[in-house]
Scaffold this active site. Structure first.
Site, short mmCIF file in Angstrom:
data_model
loop_
_atom_site.label_atom_id
_atom_site.label_comp_id
_atom_site.label_asym_id
_atom_site.label_seq_id
_atom_site.Cartn_x
_atom_site.Cartn_y
_atom_site.Cartn_z
N CYS A 1 6.20 -14.88 4.98
CA CYS A 1 6.41 -15.27 6.36
C CYS A 1 7.90 -15.38 6.66
CB CYS A 1 5.73 -16.60 6.58
SG CYS A 1 4.15 -16.69 5.75
N TRP B 1 2.05 -14.97 8.01
CA TRP B 1 1.17 -13.86 7.65
C TRP B 1 0.28 -14.35 6.53
CZ3 TRP B 1 0.12 -10.80 3.35
CH2 TRP B 1 -0.49 -9.58 3.61
N ASN C 1 7.52 -20.72 2.92
CA ASN C 1 7.09 -19.40 2.44
C ASN C 1 6.84 -19.53 0.95
OD1 ASN C 1 7.72 -18.42 4.93
ND2 ASN C 1 9.57 -17.32 4.28
N GLY C 2 5.79 -18.91 0.48
CA GLY C 2 5.52 -18.97 -0.96
C GLY C 2 4.11 -19.51 -1.20
N GLU D 1 3.93 10.23 -0.51
CA GLU D 1 4.55 9.43 0.54
C GLU D 1 3.94 9.77 1.91
OE1 GLU D 1 5.98 6.86 1.18
OE2 GLU D 1 6.71 7.23 3.20
N LYS E 1 2.10 6.99 4.28
CA LYS E 1 2.54 6.65 5.64
C LYS E 1 1.38 6.75 6.60
CE LYS E 1 5.49 5.26 5.52
NZ LYS E 1 6.59 4.89 4.65
N GLU F 1 -1.13 3.81 6.05
CA GLU F 1 -0.62 2.50 6.46
C GLU F 1 -0.81 2.21 7.93
OE1 GLU F 1 3.59 2.71 5.00
OE2 GLU F 1 3.19 0.61 4.54
N HIS G 1 -9.70 21.07 -10.27
CA HIS G 1 -10.31 20.30 -11.36
C HIS G 1 -11.18 19.16 -10.84
CE1 HIS G 1 -8.06 22.57 -14.27
NE2 HIS G 1 -6.95 22.34 -13.60
N LYS H 1 6.07 -6.69 5.79
CA LYS H 1 7.24 -5.91 5.43
C LYS H 1 7.67 -6.13 3.98
CE LYS H 1 10.64 -3.09 6.26
NZ LYS H 1 10.27 -1.68 6.07
C1 AGP Z 1 6.28 1.52 2.87
O1 AGP Z 1 5.98 2.14 4.06
C2 AGP Z 1 5.42 0.39 2.53
N1 AGP Z 1 5.33 -0.57 3.58
C3 AGP Z 1 5.52 -0.21 1.13
O2 AGP Z 1 4.86 0.66 0.27
C4 AGP Z 1 6.91 -0.54 0.58
O3 AGP Z 1 7.63 0.63 0.35
C5 AGP Z 1 6.74 -1.36 -0.71
O4 AGP Z 1 6.04 -2.54 -0.44
C6 AGP Z 1 8.06 -1.68 -1.38
O5 AGP Z 1 8.90 -2.44 -0.58
P1 AGP Z 1 10.43 -2.61 -0.94
O6 AGP Z 1 11.08 -1.28 -0.83
O7 AGP Z 1 10.96 -3.60 0.05
O8 AGP Z 1 10.49 -3.12 -2.35
#
Ligand code: AGP
Length: 613
Positions: free
Chosen positions: A8, A78, A104-105, A487, A491, A494, A510, A608
């Site tokens: 958070c 969150w 937070n935590g 990747e 994306k 997500e 395979h 994030k």
């Molecule tokens: C990326 O779009 C993601 N939200 C996620 O995989 C992210 O890259 C991952 O959690 C690592 O985060 P960081 O780079 O802050 O360590």
């Protein structure tokens, strides 16, 4: 039990101004950290608390007219489990209504503490673990706020970034850090606290980062730091090297952050390269590595650790290092690494890669390596973050603040950083000066080539609309193209919530080829390289099974009769192509999510920074 507050945002203010507006503004800037509820507490003639499920704007709407106080704390939450409702939102208050805390935590022993408090006659009103802090502080018989907080912390097992206000001590806030970031911002006759620079950068860039196990007393005129045994520490505030305007989005303010961050990439790549290229000797200069050429030569292996997309870029980076420096290199999910009792070798260079610098799995991997005597570099965006401080040296990404949960510009700069590292490592070994110069020219061309890709947005929007119709799809690539596919799938998953599975093109036959049908499209990464023909042959197999195809490729690649939607990307050097091949996949994911009507910047179930295991 509702384990609240994992990832958070915290903000606090003390000074001559009314706190409420500053707190909610700070919270709005932290909303990417948590967005299921928010709350503020201000201390004026009495302690007042307002908290609300929903977004920060819902909280602002709920604030009463009379909400005065020049000291206060706020929180945006969150939750990973349990309901996001008004009661579970922070701040939490003690039974007598005199203490408010934001946290937070995780409190690991919350269940037993709650039981003890209940036995002592305290009525717990929320389902959260955080509430115990408020009661423990409220019940402490110590005679100053610092000692009360320490008293509470000594009973708690877990992690915290904590901010506390108390009606009996209106001249101060007490904050604490253990495993969850906390900074103190120094203003002019006023002070801020926050979990993240983004919350305070408009007011001050002079900040102190608390260490784990540290606390601070913050008054309107300054702060002092101390440990849990109440001995003082010497943490001081420093000017951080950030550009506050990078946190403003100007005319693009109404666009989703992910979109503005995608568009920013030509300039953020330029920033990552600035001052780091040595054209004369065809090499890179990374000042922060803290390794001299002899030490660089002595490296026998490179191991890259990261999570999620950072791990995928780590995989791209490992490929680059092997190609350019001919040093064995691989990438591994940091979240798994620590649990398999890894062998740490003295001549291996470990590299932790993270945008936030806070991802707990990556940080714990760093700590495990260091405990065993290994040498770790950081490839990190957030200056002064936990990982940046834990490593022996590193490369800052200079991507600027990244707010959208779905990472884009930071990943691009991670790749640039790995290119620079591979170049420097290569040039102390067998990479020729001519190859070094060739790569430098390639790196310098990236910003313009990214611009070019961004111009094809309307075509990518059409491609995205087609993909958004499918419930499930494949992303495939080989060797350099495989992490690109991973990747791309990540994306899309997500933010569009469509199922996307990444596979090595060569592995399709395979097993997963069985799933290919008219309703399962494939996005194929087909660079112009030594594998192009094989890649194209595999696409024919998909097409023969009526699988719709999107091919991300280079202009000179001949796809023959293949029935496919084609996305052309400007050609760079083969080693640097992966980064450009990734850019259209960002826009495809963005437009697919938008077409499906999702909130692109705040995808469900995600936050994030993942600061919990
Ligand atoms: C990326 O779009 C993601 N939200 C996620 O995989 C992210 O890259 C991952 O959690 C690592 O985060 P960081 O780079 O802050 O360590």
């Amino acid at each position: 039990m509702d384990w609240t507050g994992h990832m958070c945002g915290i903000v606090g203010y003390i000074g001559p101004q009314q706190a409420a507006g500053l707190l909610t503004e700070g919270l709005a800037r932290l909303e990417h950290r948590g967005y299921d509820s928010a709350g503020v507490a201000v201390l004026g003639s009495r302690l007042q608390v307002v908290k609300k499920a929903g977004r920060v704007r819902d909280l602002v709407d709920a604030l009463p007219k009379r909400f005065a106080g020049k000291v206060g704390i706020g929180h945006t939450r969150w939750a990973t489990h349990g309901p996001a409702n008004d009661t579970n939102a922070h701040p939490h208050v003690s039974a007598d209504g005199r203490v408010a805390v934001v946290h937070n935590g995780i409190v690991d022993n919350a269940a037993s503490l709650r039981e003890r408090l209940t036995e002592a006659g305290v009525e717990l009103v929320s389902d959260t673990d955080t509430e115990v802090f408020a009661h423990l502080i409220g019940l402490s018989t110590a005679d100053n706020l610092e000692a009360k907080v320490v008293d509470a912390l000594s009973q708690v097992e877990g992690t915290w970034g904590l901010a506390v206000v108390h009606a009996d001590f209106p001249d101060r806030m007490v904050v604490a850090r253990n495993g969850s970031p906390l900074i103190v911002g120094v203003g002019d006759g006023e002070m801020y606290v926050a979990s993240d620079l983004a919350a305070v950068v408009r007011h001050t860039t002079t900040v102190a980062h608390l260490d784990d196990g540290e606390l601070a007393t913050v008054t309107a005129t300054g702060f002092t730091t101390f440990r849990q045994d109440l001995t003082t520490t010497t943490t001081t505030a420093r000017e951080v090297d950030v550009d506050p305007s990078a946190y403003e989005y100007g005319e693009l303010a109404d666009e989703p952050r992910m979109f503005t961050e995608i568009l920013e990439q030509p300039s953020s790549v330029e920033r990552a390269l600035r001052g780091r290229l040595d054209e004369r000797f065809g090499t890179a200069h990374l000042g922060g590595l803290n390794l001299d050429p002899r030490e660089l030569r002595a490296i026998r292996r490179v191991k890259i650790l990261g999570c999620g997309s950072a791990y995928y870029v780590g995989q791209m980076g490992a490929g680059l290092i092997e190609e350019l420096a001919r040093v064995p290199a691989d990438a591994e999910a940091a979240s798994e690494f620590r649990y398999r009792n890894p062998i740490i070798e003295p001549d291996t260079l470990y590299v932790a890669v993270s945008q936030s610098g806070e991802t707990i799995d990556t940080l714990l991997a760093v700590q495990e390596i260091k405990r065993k005597g290994g040498r770790v570099l950081g490839v990190v965006n957030v200056v002064g973050s936990a990982i940046a401080r834990a490593v022996d040296g590193g490369i800052y990404l200079h991507a600027g603040p990244e707010i959208a949960v779905a990472s884009t510009k930071a990943l691009t700069n991670m790749y640039v950083a790995f290119s620079l590292l591979a170049l420097q490592l290569g040039r102390v070994r067998d990479l020729s000066i001519a190859d070094g110069k060739r790569l430098i020219a390639g790196l310098q061309a990236l910003p313009t080539q990214i611009e070019e890709i961004l111009k094809s947005e309307s075509h990518l929007e059409e491609v995205a609309a087609r993909l958004a119709e499918a419930e499930s799809m494949f992303f495939v690539g080989r060797v350099r193209g495989y992490p690109v596919a991973r990747e791309g799938a990540q994306k899309l998953k997500e933010i569009s919530y469509r199922h996307a599975e990444a596979y090595q093109t060569s592995e399709l036959k395979h097993g997963p080829l069985a799933l290919i049908s008219e309703s399962v499209p494939t996005v194929a990464i087909v660079p112009q390289d030594e594998l192009t023909d094989r890649n194209v042959a595999a696409l024919h197999e998909i097409s023969a099974r009526r699988g719709p195809l999107v091919v991300v490729t280079h202009p000179d690649v001949d796809l023959g009769e293949l029935d496919a939607l084609r996305v052309d990307v400007p050609k760079n050097e083969v080693e640097l192509d992966p980064i450009l091949l990734t850019i259209p996949l960002q826009l495809i994911a963005f437009h697919a999510a938008k077409a499906l009507g999702h909130d692109v910047d705040k995808p469900r179930n995600l936050a994030k920074s993942v600061t919990v295991e």
